[in-house]
Design an enzyme around this catalytic site. Structure first.
Site, PDB file in Angstrom:
ATOM      1  N   HIS A 108      21.101 -22.761 -28.161  1.00 13.33           N
ATOM      2  CA  HIS A 108      19.653 -22.509 -29.155  1.00 13.33           C
ATOM      3  C   HIS A 108      18.893 -21.336 -28.658  1.00 13.33           C
ATOM      4  O   HIS A 108      18.998 -20.702 -27.596  1.00 13.33           O
ATOM      5  CB  HIS A 108      18.860 -23.853 -28.629  1.00 13.33           C
ATOM      6  N   ASP A 137      17.666 -20.454 -20.119  1.00 15.49           N
ATOM      7  CA  ASP A 137      17.357 -21.472 -20.961  1.00 15.49           C
ATOM      8  C   ASP A 137      16.969 -21.031 -22.330  1.00 15.49           C
ATOM      9  O   ASP A 137      15.682 -21.079 -22.328  1.00 15.49           O
ATOM     10  CB  ASP A 137      16.617 -22.500 -20.150  1.00 15.49           C
ATOM     11  N   GLU A 193      15.285 -26.454 -30.233  1.00 17.08           N
ATOM     12  CA  GLU A 193      16.014 -27.521 -29.482  1.00 17.08           C
ATOM     13  C   GLU A 193      14.731 -27.825 -28.563  1.00 17.08           C
ATOM     14  O   GLU A 193      14.800 -29.023 -27.929  1.00 17.08           O
ATOM     15  CB  GLU A 193      17.107 -26.730 -28.439  1.00 17.08           C
ATOM     16  N   GLU A 194      14.001 -27.119 -27.709  1.00 14.88           N
ATOM     17  CA  GLU A 194      13.120 -27.421 -26.855  1.00 14.88           C
ATOM     18  C   GLU A 194      11.890 -28.426 -27.331  1.00 14.88           C
ATOM     19  O   GLU A 194      11.327 -28.978 -26.809  1.00 14.88           O
ATOM     20  CB  GLU A 194      12.427 -26.003 -26.317  1.00 14.88           C
ATOM     21  N   ASP A 199      24.574 -24.402 -23.155  1.00  9.37           N
ATOM     22  CA  ASP A 199      23.184 -24.568 -22.976  1.00  9.37           C
ATOM     23  C   ASP A 199      22.858 -24.351 -21.315  1.00  9.37           C
ATOM     24  O   ASP A 199      23.401 -25.034 -20.753  1.00  9.37           O
ATOM     25  CB  ASP A 199      22.400 -25.682 -23.107  1.00  9.37           C
ATOM     26  N   HIS A 234      12.086 -23.837 -17.348  1.00  3.94           N
ATOM     27  CA  HIS A 234      10.927 -23.919 -18.295  1.00  3.94           C
ATOM     28  C   HIS A 234       9.784 -23.524 -17.518  1.00  3.94           C
ATOM     29  O   HIS A 234       8.602 -24.084 -17.791  1.00  3.94           O
ATOM     30  CB  HIS A 234      10.474 -25.683 -18.451  1.00  3.94           C
TER      31      HIS A 234
END
Length: 502
Positions: free
Chosen positions: A276, A288, A320-321, A349, A443
């Site tokens: 992604h 990520d 994606e997130e 990923d 994140h």
């Protein structure tokens, strides 16, 4: 001061830089391509180096910085200048390889959200675990709201679970049975001014409301430990005053998948892989999933030196997130004929977590389309051949493979770990620090170039190259596709993307 995104300007930039680029016309280069050697695993692995990957990561971080004026920090969340620049970087890199690939963009509607500020007070305390749900709307007028905390019956999945006195109050709802979005929607229909969903299992609760509803209310998640004393008070008839505040936006926008397919190779037997292109709003996402998406870009560049027997299709998913939006949309648009051309999908990923483990999705044929287990075994065989340990992780819907396996396409992938805590056993197997997250910047703002383990990334990039080369040459021994559905019945997943949905 908060800056609202000016989405019309952003989408105009996307159209100018990416979406309106013409599709590449077939060229007469096929004869030249056919003079190249057939791809081999060893040859394309030799093309991979950590120095080249790092160079791409540094460039990606520069692109993330373009969003600083919007978010006050680097990010590549969909709709941001950082993500638009990421899409443009991927496309322009592929466009330089147009003699080898057919390239296309797939623009689709998406939803994005951003929480600028939030606060929850229950009684006279602020629960430490309290956090707003992803895609939550703000409180009314983006101001604090006040009301008693009201305990909802059962799991809050039915409108009848909400007592009459929840109107004008803050609904207190147990996790379980149905999606968080359903709970928030039911609370809103019952007249609640906000909702708090508490965990019925051990640990904090962070999830997403999913597709926005006009009935959603500002919604928080809290841990079982923080919830317990308030549950007891409410069950004994004690009143608990509460206040909630969320300043947030939820917007419908457009964003773009990028797809590149080799001109050579059997188009009816396609090897597909994806990563992604977006990050969360909170940070630049260099691990990520910069590590995965850049790995694909590097391999796509080197693959042009070789011929393939089976077509290879690369995909860079957007959204994606926000809940696997890009990959879900892509698969939903496939006809049965096009679906059947994809022999397998490989998801990459997070390949460079600093406190890494070599993780393989435990994709068995018993509960997934036939071929998923053969792909799993290819990964484990590679690690064993290189004297490396590996561990299996749940194949639970947390990344972009989900839509593929739900539609009959075998799938699998590898990762190096996210917010999970490394055990003593895993530390003995892979090194690193037990008791800490695999990626302590997962994140977060610190997911920068400095958050990459280059040793793990290089080995995993070589494994990705190995997977491409293996199936680009032959599907011998790999199960044939027979239908777009599977006889296997997967277990109900608590995830649809990186955040909990149930």
């Amino acid at each position: 001061m908060h800056r609202r995104l000016i989405f019309s300007s952003i989408l105009s930039l996307a159209a100018a830089s990416v979406i309106q680029r013409p599709l590449l016309e077939p060229s007469d280069s096929q004869a030249l391509i056919n003079t190249k050697p057939l791809v081999s695993s060893n040859a394309i692995q030799d093309d991979i180096s950590s120095s080249k990957l790092l160079e791409r990561a540094k460039h990606l971080y520069k692109l993330a910085k373009l969003a600083t004026d919007e978010y006050n920090h680097p990010t590549r969340v969909i709709g941001s200048k950082g993500h638009l620049a990421t899409i443009d970087y991927i496309y322009s890199t592929l466009a330089s390889l147009r003699e080898y690939y057919d390239i296309s963009n797939q623009t689709f509607p998406a939803v994005m959200g951003n929480v600028f500020e939030s606060r929850l007070v229950l009684g006279h305390s602020t629960p430490k675990s309290a956090g707003p749900m992803s895609l939550t709307p703000p409180t009314k007028n983006k101001e604090p709201v006040y009301g008693p905390l009201v305990l909802v019956a059962n799991d809050g999945c039915e409108e009848l679970d909400y007592p009459a006195n929840v109107t004008g109050s803050i609904a207190f709802i147990r996790r379980g049975t149905c999606p968080f979005g359903t709970k928030s929607e039911n609370a809103g229909k019952a007249g609640a001014i906000a909702a708090v969903i508490y965990n019925h299992m051990q640990g904090n609760l962070s999830g997403t409301l999913g597709q926005p509803s006009e009935h959603h209310v500002a919604t928080f998640g809290i841990s079982d430990t923080d919830a317990e004393p308030f549950i007891k008070k409410l069950q004994t008839g004690e009143t608990v005053d509460a206040s909630a505040y969320i300043d947030a936006i939820v917007e419908n926008i457009g964003t773009t998948n990028v797809i590149a397919q080799t001109k050579g190779g059997d188009p009816k037997n396609c090897v597909m892989l994806g990563g992604h292109s977006d990050s969360v709003a909170e940070g630049p996402g260099i691990n990520d999933d910069g590590s995965g998406s850049l790995t694909l870009l590097e391999i796509a560049t080197h693959l042009t030196k070789y011929t393939v027997n089976n077509c290879v299709r690369f995909a860079w998913w957007a959204g994606e997130e926000e809940g696997l939006l890009g990959s879900d949309y892509y698969v939903s648009q496939l006809s049965e004929e096009e679906n059947m051309k994809i022999r397998l999908f490989m998801d990459y990923d997070m390949l460079a977590s600093p406190n890494y483990a070599y993780q393989v999705y435990n994709a068995t044929n018993a509960v997934n389309p036939a071929g998923s287990e053969e792909l799993r075994d290819l990964y484990t065989g590679f690690y064993k051949a290189h004297g490396q340990n590996h561990t299996y992780i749940p194949f639970d819907g947390r990344s972009d493979y989900d839509a593929f396996i739900r539609n009959g396409i075998p799938g699998g992938g590898i990762a190096t770990g996210a917010e999970g805590v490394k055990t003593e056993k895993e530390a003995a197997m892979f090194g690193g620090r037990a008791g800490e997250w695999f990626d302590h910047c997962y994140h977060q703002l610190c997911d920068t170039v400095n958050n990459l383990n280059l040793e793990a990334w290089e080995l995993n990039a070589k494994l990705v190259a190995h997977s491409v080369a293996t199936y680009a040459v032959s599907f011998k021994g790999f199960p044939e596709r027979t239908a777009i559905t599977s006889n296997a019945v997967p277990e109900r997943s608590l995830y649809h993307g990186p955040k909990l949905v149930i």
